[in-house]
Design a protein around this motif. Structure first.
Motif, short mmCIF file in Angstrom:
data_model
loop_
_atom_site.label_atom_id
_atom_site.label_comp_id
_atom_site.label_asym_id
_atom_site.label_seq_id
_atom_site.Cartn_x
_atom_site.Cartn_y
_atom_site.Cartn_z
N ASN A 1 55.95 86.24 117.08
CA ASN A 1 55.77 84.85 116.70
C ASN A 1 54.93 84.08 117.72
O ASN A 1 54.19 83.17 117.38
N TRP A 2 55.05 84.43 119.01
CA TRP A 2 54.19 83.80 120.00
C TRP A 2 52.75 84.27 119.80
O TRP A 2 51.81 83.51 119.98
N ASN B 1 58.34 76.58 117.91
CA ASN B 1 58.24 78.02 118.18
C ASN B 1 59.17 78.46 119.31
O ASN B 1 59.66 79.58 119.32
N THR C 1 61.47 81.58 118.44
CA THR C 1 61.38 82.88 119.08
C THR C 1 62.71 83.45 119.49
O THR C 1 62.77 84.53 120.07
#
Length: 325
Positions: A46-47, A34, A38
């Motif tokens: 997305n976080w 991730n 990101t």
């Protein structure tokens, strides 16, 4: 104390030690991927997805308010107040290992203890975290070392089978969550299906499950969303797919029941058979037609039933009675 009663006493600690290490490993993979993921134009969302994946929205808000890349990273890396953080997972695994000292090797205990203290020594906070890629790589290496030490030193009695059950129950649960969050959260706008963003998300999903290279061996032509979902849910040769994990759980339970005569596992086996049939009697087109989220939610509920049945059959928990009508 006989060997049988000793193992009955420690079975739950063995099971949960395995689950906590597997959980930390999966989370480290997710955070590492991730962190790269990101860098696209929808990084903040997305976080957010990691919080949703772990059902931590309320807990995170109470501790840190609005999410940011740094606060989310800290929350899942080193936050002592978050029971789902990597630090907390290793703390729980270490505490279980401490109880298990009569059963596990000195090498298993020493490794978990040393690495937990290494994590404690890292300076971090909601606005300052160590390099995510290096941190997660170190965690994954520690988890792999633990797996190797366990493979090479853990005596193959009932305890070994409870360890393996914990690992595969946790792994199956995490894979269902990974696929579910992709379908249910990451892409709310259907117009973006098939876009570069969409394909990058599926690529990241495979890497989070350590399945990118295995997938490309099966499907060398490239990333196709439907095939990725099929690979992670229904493939019977990839060791992190849901179907593979359920198959291993079924085999392990059979060994406990028939080799070690732990016949109370019949109810657990029946709960596993429900998931097994659910996965065997379908294909990816039928799942998508039914609803990927609905299908994976049903599998997650089935896994909860498996865990509850194990707690009653093997760990001495008292079955909760249904509320009177």
């Amino acid at each position: 104390m006989t060997q049988l009663s000793l193992l009955a006493r420690y079975a739950e600690d063995i099971y949960w030690m395995a689950r906590y290490v597997e959980r930390a490993n999966n989370l480290a993979r997710l955070l590492e991927v991730n962190e790269v993921f990101t860098r696209d134009r929808r990084g903040a969302h997305n976080w957010d997805a990691i919080i949703d994946l772990n059902a931590d929205r309320d807990r995170f808000r109470k501790l840190h308010g609005a999410p940011s890349p740094t606060s989310v990273s800290y929350f899942y890396m080193l936050d002592r107040e978050n029971p789902t953080s990597i630090l907390s997972s290793f703390r729980a695994a270490r505490e279980n290992a401490r109880t298990l000292r009569p059963l596990i090797s000195t090498e298993m205990w020493t490794h978990l203890n040393v690495f937990y203290n290494e994590l404690l020594a890292i300076s971090a906070g909601p606005s300052s975290v160590p390099n995510i890629a290096r941190f997660c790589d170190r965690v994954r290496t520690a988890c792999q070392a633990h797996s190797g030490i366990t493979e090479g030193t853990f005596y193959r009695d009932q305890g070994w089978y409870f360890y393996q059950l914990g690992k595969y129950v946790e792994r199956a649960d995490q894979t269902t969550r990974l696929v579910d969050v992709k379908y249910h959260t990451l892409l709310p706008d259907v117009s973006e299906v098939g876009s570069i963003l969409d394909l990058s998300q599926w690529n990241a999903l495979l890497r989070s499950a350590a399945g990118y290279h295995a997938y490309r061996r099966v499907h060398p032509r490239g990333i196709e969303p439907t095939k990725v979902a099929e690979f992670l849910v229904l493939n019977n040769r990839f060791p992190r797919s849901v179907r593979y994990c359920i198959g291993e759980i079924s085999t392990l339970l059979s060994q406990l029941i028939y080799t070690f005569q732990l016949t109370r596992g019949d109810r657990v086996a029946a709960a596993v058979d429900v998931i097994h049939r659910r996965l065997e009697d379908t294909d990816i087109d039928a799942i998508i037609s039914y609803g990927m989220h609905e299908f994976l939610d049903a599998v997650q509920l089935d896994l909860i039933e498996v865990a509850n049945a194990m707690a009653v059959a093997y760990f001495g928990h008292i079955e909760e009675e249904e509320d009177a009508a």
